[in-house]
Design a protein around this motif. Structure first.
Motif, PDB file in Angstrom:
ATOM      1  N   ALA A   1       0.860  -1.190   0.000  1.00  0.00           N
ATOM      2  CA  ALA A   1       0.000   0.000   0.000  1.00  0.00           C
ATOM      3  C   ALA A   1       0.898   1.243   0.000  1.00  0.00           C
ATOM      4  O   ALA A   1       1.916   1.284   0.690  1.00  0.00           O
ATOM      5  N   ILE A   2       0.535   2.210  -0.827  1.00  0.00           N
ATOM      6  CA  ILE A   2       1.316   3.461  -0.916  1.00  0.00           C
ATOM      7  C   ILE A   2       0.439   4.599  -0.403  1.00  0.00           C
ATOM      8  O   ILE A   2      -0.663   4.818  -0.932  1.00  0.00           O
TER       9      ILE A   2
ATOM     10  N   CYS B   1       3.722   1.613   2.810  1.00  0.00           N
ATOM     11  CA  CYS B   1       4.827   2.523   2.522  1.00  0.00           C
ATOM     12  C   CYS B   1       4.259   3.933   2.513  1.00  0.00           C
ATOM     13  O   CYS B   1       3.459   4.266   1.633  1.00  0.00           O
ATOM     14  N   LEU B   2       4.625   4.749   3.510  1.00  0.00           N
ATOM     15  CA  LEU B   2       4.139   6.122   3.533  1.00  0.00           C
ATOM     16  C   LEU B   2       5.208   7.032   2.973  1.00  0.00           C
ATOM     17  O   LEU B   2       6.405   6.727   3.053  1.00  0.00           O
TER      18      LEU B   2
ATOM     19  N   ILE C   1      -4.084   4.873   7.633  1.00  0.00           N
ATOM     20  CA  ILE C   1      -3.092   3.884   8.095  1.00  0.00           C
ATOM     21  C   ILE C   1      -3.777   2.542   8.362  1.00  0.00           C
ATOM     22  O   ILE C   1      -3.282   1.478   7.974  1.00  0.00           O
ATOM     23  N   ALA C   2      -4.971   2.596   8.994  1.00  0.00           N
ATOM     24  CA  ALA C   2      -5.712   1.344   9.255  1.00  0.00           C
ATOM     25  C   ALA C   2      -5.965   0.610   7.935  1.00  0.00           C
ATOM     26  O   ALA C   2      -5.816  -0.613   7.848  1.00  0.00           O
ATOM     27  N   GLU C   3      -6.286   1.367   6.915  1.00  0.00           N
ATOM     28  CA  GLU C   3      -6.512   0.791   5.580  1.00  0.00           C
ATOM     29  C   GLU C   3      -5.219   0.170   5.031  1.00  0.00           C
ATOM     30  O   GLU C   3      -5.198  -0.955   4.543  1.00  0.00           O
ATOM     31  N   GLY C   4      -4.126   0.936   5.133  1.00  0.00           N
ATOM     32  CA  GLY C   4      -2.847   0.498   4.565  1.00  0.00           C
ATOM     33  C   GLY C   4      -2.249  -0.700   5.279  1.00  0.00           C
ATOM     34  O   GLY C   4      -1.517  -1.496   4.673  1.00  0.00           O
ATOM     35  N   LEU C   5      -2.561  -0.862   6.573  1.00  0.00           N
ATOM     36  CA  LEU C   5      -1.974  -1.975   7.333  1.00  0.00           C
ATOM     37  C   LEU C   5      -2.513  -3.329   6.887  1.00  0.00           C
ATOM     38  O   LEU C   5      -2.004  -4.366   7.286  1.00  0.00           O
ATOM     39  N   GLN C   6      -3.549  -3.312   6.038  1.00  0.00           N
ATOM     40  CA  GLN C   6      -4.071  -4.584   5.524  1.00  0.00           C
ATOM     41  C   GLN C   6      -3.150  -5.203   4.477  1.00  0.00           C
ATOM     42  O   GLN C   6      -3.289  -6.372   4.144  1.00  0.00           O
TER      43      GLN C   6
ATOM     44  N   VAL D   1       6.060  -1.700   7.906  1.00  0.00           N
ATOM     45  CA  VAL D   1       5.723  -0.318   7.583  1.00  0.00           C
ATOM     46  C   VAL D   1       7.010   0.480   7.376  1.00  0.00           C
ATOM     47  O   VAL D   1       7.923   0.423   8.213  1.00  0.00           O
ATOM     48  N   PHE D   2       7.080   1.174   6.248  1.00  0.00           N
ATOM     49  CA  PHE D   2       8.191   2.095   6.002  1.00  0.00           C
ATOM     50  C   PHE D   2       7.626   3.503   5.900  1.00  0.00           C
ATOM     51  O   PHE D   2       6.704   3.747   5.116  1.00  0.00           O
TER      52      PHE D   2
END
Ligand code: AMP
Ligand code: MG
Length: 419
Positions: A176-177, A242-243, A232-237, A294-295
């Motif tokens: 996830a970006i 990568c933020l 972030i909750a969405e991306g952690l799936q 997570v980066f």
């Protein structure tokens, strides 16, 4: 502050190899094998002709001798006719060698009288000439591809030759970006005063694809705690989130605190390199028990690119089963002088210069050692300056100048090691 090597060691200690999937071979380009592949066939499956010509017996094939042509065999056919003394069988490339023959003579090395059905040899063949023997390239039972090998076009062809329509490989990681920043607008928009386009999302998606993984762009997130929490909750799936942006020391750099709130455990923050010092790395346990990574990459595009290639790329390769040394540096020569930049080691975006050719004996040869050109970037936001980047040149901390011609280490984005 952590060195680059120490940061990579932390990543190695955190990543977990992903599960296998069963893929059609046509979809498996760039994926890594979960098990050794052992051949179930001989290749070639029979003694085979390498030329269009005539199969015959060396014993009666002195230059000048005449032989009777008793049959023709094409690729895809077999013949029951045997080659006897004084005879030849016309044969095409790829066809099985008929019984009795021990060589193939090229059609250019005979005079063929088609009406009389005879050939006259103009040279003397050797036993086995232009024949590839059954099992010469592989035998049933041979180990032909090793576990963790990355599938390329030829290895996919090899699997097809073995009759393997599907193959067990490590699944592609999903990344996830999430681009963060109040100043960002979508790339289709015209930026207003103080705004810029979200270029990192597209660039990082391309980096992800280039690493054999699947990008999941989430769009732009404002520098606001509640919005960050939702994104972030969405991306952690995904396997990796990568933020970009929001990881330095500014008042609006809210990313590290938001990640901690989301239950991500910080492994490190800040690495001693340039560009990319504020890099943040952490891990969390996903609901299914698997480890997610997570980066937090610095927002500056060149910093983001360098940090992705050095660290996220490493994690992605390792999750897909690569050895720790999957990317050994290439030795190349500097095309021009480089000034050392003081206290921090620098990873300069760079590209290989077209090999200057040297001409000898009327032919051109590539130089033995390629030259590398460090791209001239005007600070960490200069994507234009680094647009032709093919890799990174590492220049350590210190004072002074490295002069043109010096041998340096080049980390290519292509990856030169299938470890
Ligand atoms: P930050 O890391 O948030 O302090 O951002 C550092 C610099 O990178 C700022 O000049 C930002 O405007 C720029 N930047 C941050 N995110 C992006 C992005 N997604 N695309 C392009 N530039 C960005
Ligand atoms: Mg920002």
């Amino acid at each position: 502050m952590l060195s680059v090597a120490e940061a990579l060691a932390h990543i190695d200690a955190t990543v977990v190899r992903l599960d296998p999937v069963d893929e059609p071979i046509a979809d498996a380009l760039g994926m890594r094998l979960t098990a050794d592949i052992v051949s179930t066939i001989d290749s070639p499956p029979w003694d085979k002709s390498l030329m269009d010509g005539f199969a015959l017996r060396v014993a009666d094939a002195a230059a000048g001798s005449q032989l009777e042509v008793v049959a023709t065999v094409f690729a895809g056919e077999t013949t029951a006719v045997e080659v006897r003394s004084g005879q030849a069988i016309q044969i095409m490339t790829g066809a099985p060698i008929p019984a009795g023959a021990d060589c193939v003579i090229r059609k250019e090395a005979v005079e063929f009288d088609q009406v009389a059905g005879r050939i006259r040899l103009t040279s003397q063949p050797r036993v086995g000439e232009h024949i590839v023997r059954q099992g010469a390239s592989m035998r049933s039972g041979d180990l032909v591809l090793e576990r963790s090998a990355r599938l390329n076009a030829a290895s996919i062809g090899l699997l097809a030759e073995l009759g393997q329509a599907r193959v067990s490989v490590i699944r592609r990681p999903e990344v996830a970006i999430l681009a963060t920043g109040d100043e960002l607008v979508p790339i289709e928009a015209t930026p207003g005063p103080g705004q810029i386009r979200n270029s990192n999302e597209s660039m990082l998606c391309a980096c992800v694809t280039n690493s054999g993984a699947v990008p999941r762009p989430l769009g732009v997130c404002r520098d606001q705690a509640d919005e960050l929490d939702r994104f972030i909750a969405e991306g952690l799936q995904s396997d990796i989130l990568c933020l970009s942006g929001g990881v330095s020391a500014g008042d609006k750099d809210l990313v590290p605190a938001a990640l901690i709130r989301a239950g991500v455990k910080q492994v490190f923050h800040n690495v001693n390199l340039k560009p990319g010092k504020p890099l943040w790395f952490g891990a969390h346990t996903r609901p299914d028990g698997r480890t997610g990574l997570v980066f937090g990459l610095p927002g500056n595009p060149v910093s983001s690119l360098v940090c992705f290639e050095l660290f996220v790329r490493h994690a992605l390769e390792r999750m897909q089963g690569a050895a720790a040394f999957w990317r050994l540096p290439l030795a190349v020569r500097l095309a021009a002088d480089v000034k050392l930049q003081g206290e921090r080691p620098v990873y300069h975006p760079a590209r290989l210069v077209d090999s200057r050719l040297k001409v000898e004996f009327g032919r051109a040869y590539a130089r033995e050692l390629q030259q590398v050109e460090i791209l001239n970037w005007q600070g960490s936001s200069d994507l234009r300056g680094v647009a032709s980047t093919e890799g990174l040149v590492h220049v350590p901390a210190g004072e002074g100048v490295w002069t043109a011609g010096r041998i340096v280490e080049f980390l290519t984005f292509a990856g030169n090691r299938e470890g």
